[in-house]
Write an enzyme that holds these catalytic residues in place. Structure first.
Site, PDB file in Angstrom:
ATOM      1  CB  CYS A 112      -0.930   0.006   1.207  1.00 24.91           C
ATOM      2  SG  CYS A 112      -1.969  -1.444   1.270  1.00 24.91           S
ATOM      3  CG  HIS A 251      -3.499   3.252   2.232  1.00 22.95           C
ATOM      4  ND1 HIS A 251      -3.963   2.881   0.997  1.00 22.95           N
ATOM      5  CD2 HIS A 251      -3.506   2.125   2.995  1.00 22.95           C
ATOM      6  CE1 HIS A 251      -4.225   1.591   1.006  1.00 22.95           C
ATOM      7  NE2 HIS A 251      -3.961   1.107   2.198  1.00 22.95           N
ATOM      8  CG  ASN A 281      -6.647  -1.235   1.278  1.00 25.81           C
ATOM      9  OD1 ASN A 281      -5.937  -0.792   0.369  1.00 25.81           O
ATOM     10  ND2 ASN A 281      -6.138  -1.679   2.410  1.00 25.81           N
TER      11      ASN A 281
HETATM   12  O1  UT7 Z   1      -3.569  -1.252   4.044  1.00 25.75           O
HETATM   13  C1  UT7 Z   1      -3.506  -1.972   5.220  1.00 25.75           C
HETATM   14  C2  UT7 Z   1      -4.349  -3.184   4.979  1.00 25.75           C
HETATM   15  N1  UT7 Z   1      -5.102  -3.674   6.052  1.00 25.75           N
HETATM   16  C3  UT7 Z   1      -5.984  -2.984   6.796  1.00 25.75           C
HETATM   17  O2  UT7 Z   1      -6.126  -1.810   6.732  1.00 25.75           O
HETATM   18  C4  UT7 Z   1      -6.795  -3.752   7.785  1.00 25.75           C
HETATM   19  C5  UT7 Z   1      -6.726  -3.221   9.180  1.00 25.75           C
HETATM   20  N2  UT7 Z   1      -7.665  -3.890  10.027  1.00 25.75           N
HETATM   21  C6  UT7 Z   1      -9.001  -3.691   9.946  1.00 25.75           C
HETATM   22  O3  UT7 Z   1      -9.447  -2.907   9.144  1.00 25.75           O
HETATM   23  C7  UT7 Z   1      -9.888  -4.411  10.925  1.00 25.75           C
HETATM   24  O4  UT7 Z   1      -9.109  -5.137  11.846  1.00 25.75           O
HETATM   25  C8  UT7 Z   1     -10.891  -5.350  10.227  1.00 25.75           C
HETATM   26  C9  UT7 Z   1     -11.920  -4.535   9.480  1.00 25.75           C
HETATM   27  C10 UT7 Z   1     -10.197  -6.287   9.270  1.00 25.75           C
HETATM   28  C11 UT7 Z   1     -11.636  -6.197  11.244  1.00 25.75           C
HETATM   29  O5  UT7 Z   1     -12.286  -5.358  12.187  1.00 25.75           O
HETATM   30  P1  UT7 Z   1     -12.083  -5.621  13.761  1.00 25.75           P
HETATM   31  O6  UT7 Z   1     -12.929  -4.632  14.444  1.00 25.75           O
HETATM   32  O7  UT7 Z   1     -10.616  -5.588  14.041  1.00 25.75           O
HETATM   33  O8  UT7 Z   1     -12.689  -7.064  13.938  1.00 25.75           O
HETATM   34  P2  UT7 Z   1     -11.994  -8.391  14.481  1.00 25.75           P
HETATM   35  O9  UT7 Z   1     -11.021  -8.934  13.500  1.00 25.75           O
HETATM   36  O10 UT7 Z   1     -11.511  -8.148  15.867  1.00 25.75           O
HETATM   37  O11 UT7 Z   1     -13.214  -9.373  14.547  1.00 25.75           O
HETATM   38  C12 UT7 Z   1     -14.348  -9.139  15.397  1.00 25.75           C
HETATM   39  C13 UT7 Z   1     -15.387 -10.208  15.116  1.00 25.75           C
HETATM   40  C14 UT7 Z   1     -14.813 -11.632  15.104  1.00 25.75           C
HETATM   41  O12 UT7 Z   1     -15.780 -12.483  15.655  1.00 25.75           O
HETATM   42  P3  UT7 Z   1     -15.657 -13.000  17.172  1.00 25.75           P
HETATM   43  O13 UT7 Z   1     -14.329 -13.711  17.222  1.00 25.75           O
HETATM   44  O14 UT7 Z   1     -15.677 -11.750  17.997  1.00 25.75           O
HETATM   45  O15 UT7 Z   1     -16.843 -13.875  17.317  1.00 25.75           O
HETATM   46  C15 UT7 Z   1     -14.654 -11.930  13.632  1.00 25.75           C
HETATM   47  O16 UT7 Z   1     -14.734 -13.312  13.354  1.00 25.75           O
HETATM   48  O17 UT7 Z   1     -15.944 -10.006  13.807  1.00 25.75           O
HETATM   49  C16 UT7 Z   1     -15.852 -11.219  13.040  1.00 25.75           C
HETATM   50  N3  UT7 Z   1     -15.671 -10.871  11.644  1.00 25.75           N
HETATM   51  C17 UT7 Z   1     -16.703 -10.609  10.822  1.00 25.75           C
HETATM   52  N4  UT7 Z   1     -18.032 -10.610  11.032  1.00 25.75           N
HETATM   53  C18 UT7 Z   1     -18.823 -10.298   9.994  1.00 25.75           C
HETATM   54  C19 UT7 Z   1     -14.510 -10.746  10.946  1.00 25.75           C
HETATM   55  N5  UT7 Z   1     -14.795 -10.398   9.685  1.00 25.75           N
HETATM   56  C20 UT7 Z   1     -16.136 -10.318   9.570  1.00 25.75           C
HETATM   57  C21 UT7 Z   1     -17.014  -9.996   8.528  1.00 25.75           C
HETATM   58  N6  UT7 Z   1     -18.331  -9.996   8.780  1.00 25.75           N
HETATM   59  N7  UT7 Z   1     -16.574  -9.687   7.296  1.00 25.75           N
END
Ligand code: UT7
Length: 324
Positions: A112, A251, A281
């Site tokens: 990125c 970004h 993204n």
């Molecule tokens: O350019 C750099 C590239 N990367 C990024 O910018 C990504 C940076 N990270 C993020 O944007 C966030 O961490 C995410 C959007 C990927 C995830 O959001 P989060 O608030 O950090 O969620 P999490 O990974 O902590 O997951 C929370 C819950 C989990 O369930 P449990 O374990 O609490 O039951 C996940 O399994 O949300 C669940 N989950 C989803 N639920 C519905 C993960 N992905 C999804 C989804 N839909 N797509």
């Protein structure tokens, strides 16, 4: 003073992939995606919309604005991690498409942060090759590098390309400075394997395929901290106050990352350009696409101070300051 941007262009694939479309692929919801990422739609390439084709159209639009023809371009750099071939580079395909016969061409892989790294490289190049003209492009077809069964990643990424034409100018305008970093020790928080090895000794036993894998929460924390650090250090070094920034183009990764960064920096929200809701993204393409949109919307005037920053796999990150 340094490299100035003469023209901007962008190109997005036709197909719009909505959160509701993703609900049919993985266990997710429009509400979850919007509240956790700010993304509503992203673009997905179809036939004939490979990264080099999007890149070439974006480049043509940038050259048109700059009043520069393909034959005048001396160097083409494409920042990408999702070209349709490893060799030749995406940049060589762009050179062929444009008929930019006298240009030499190569790709940058800095995820990125690729476009930011490219800006710095071009600035240094043009300071020693002052008669030359450069095409710098960020182009991605991340849909070809996404595991469509992984809800942690498939909701985030999109396809597209953005381009700028640069040349050297004396005077106040141009790239004021940049501040770039990498930390390879954290590679395993965001990565993508290559094609499987033909050498049995070099086969990666845990290679599930050539798509993105990510520890979202960790990436989130590092992204905010690293971009904040790079920006504050750069502004201090250039003796520029946050108040004097006219526009910030970060970004476009996730609205929560951006909101956090913006509140930690104390920059006014109205000065921050955001289009992540439309395109998701797009990795190396995100800054040049946003830059082109902002430019064509008249948000940049001569002598405005523009701040750009990024963070991505590697890790790679940094910030740059431009006098428009
Ligand atoms: O350019 C750099 C590239 N990367 C990024 O910018 C990504 C940076 N990270 C993020 O944007 C966030 O961490 C995410 C959007 C990927 C995830 O959001 P989060 O608030 O950090 O969620 P999490 O990974 O902590 O997951 C929370 C819950 C989990 O369930 P449990 O374990 O609490 O039951 C996940 O399994 O949300 C669940 N989950 C989803 N639920 C519905 C993960 N992905 C999804 C989804 N839909 N797509």
């Amino acid at each position: 003073m340094g490299a100035i941007i003469l023209g901007t262009g962008s190109c997005l694939p036709e197909k719009v992939l909505s959160n509701h479309d993703l609900e049919k692929l993985v266990d997710t919801s429009d509400e979850w995606i919007q509240s956790r990422t700010g993304i509503s739609t992203r673009r997905q390439s179809g036939k004939g919309e490979e990264a080099y084709r999007l890149a070439s159209v974006a480049a043509q639009r940038a050259m048109e604005m700059a009043g520069v023809s393909a034959g005048e371009i001396d160097l083409i750099i494409v920042a990408t991690i999702s070209s349709h071939m490893t060799m030749p580079s995406c940049a060589c395909f762009v050179q062929k498409e444009l008929g930019a016969d006298r240009a030499f061409a190569y790709d940058i892989n800095a995820a990125c942060a690729g476009f930011l790294y490219g800006l710095d490289t071009v600035d240094k190049y043009l300071r020693s090759e002052r008669e030359k003209k450069v095409l710098l492009i960020g182009a991605e077809t991340l849909s070809s590098r996404t595991n469509w069964e992984d809800r942690n990643t498939c909701i985030l990424f999109g396809d597209g390309a953005g381009a700028v034409v640069l040349e050297y100018r004396d005077g106040k305008q141009g790239i004021v400075g940049s501040n770039l970093f990498s930390d390879g020790s954290l590679w395993n928080l965001l990565y993508m394997h290559s094609a499987p090895s033909c050498n049995p000794d070099l086969v990666q036993p845990d290679n599930p395929g050539s798509f993105m894998l990510m520890e979202g929460r960790e990436v989130f924390k590092h992204a905010v901290k690293c971009m904040e650090g790079a920006i504050l250090e750069l502004l201090a070094r250039e003796n520029v106050s946050m108040d004097s920034i006219t526009l910030m183009i970060p970004h476009q990764a996730n609205i929560r990352i951006l909101n956090k960064l913006v509140s930690r920096l104390g920059i006014e929200k109205e000065k921050v350009f955001i289009n992540v809701q439309k395109y998701g993204n797009t990795s190396a393409a995100s800054i040049p696409i946003a830059l082109d949109e902002a430019n064509r919307a008249g948000k940049l005037q001569p002598d405005d101070l523009l701040l750009v920053c990024s963070f991505g796999g590697g890790f790679t990150w940094g910030a740059a300051l431009l006098s428009w």
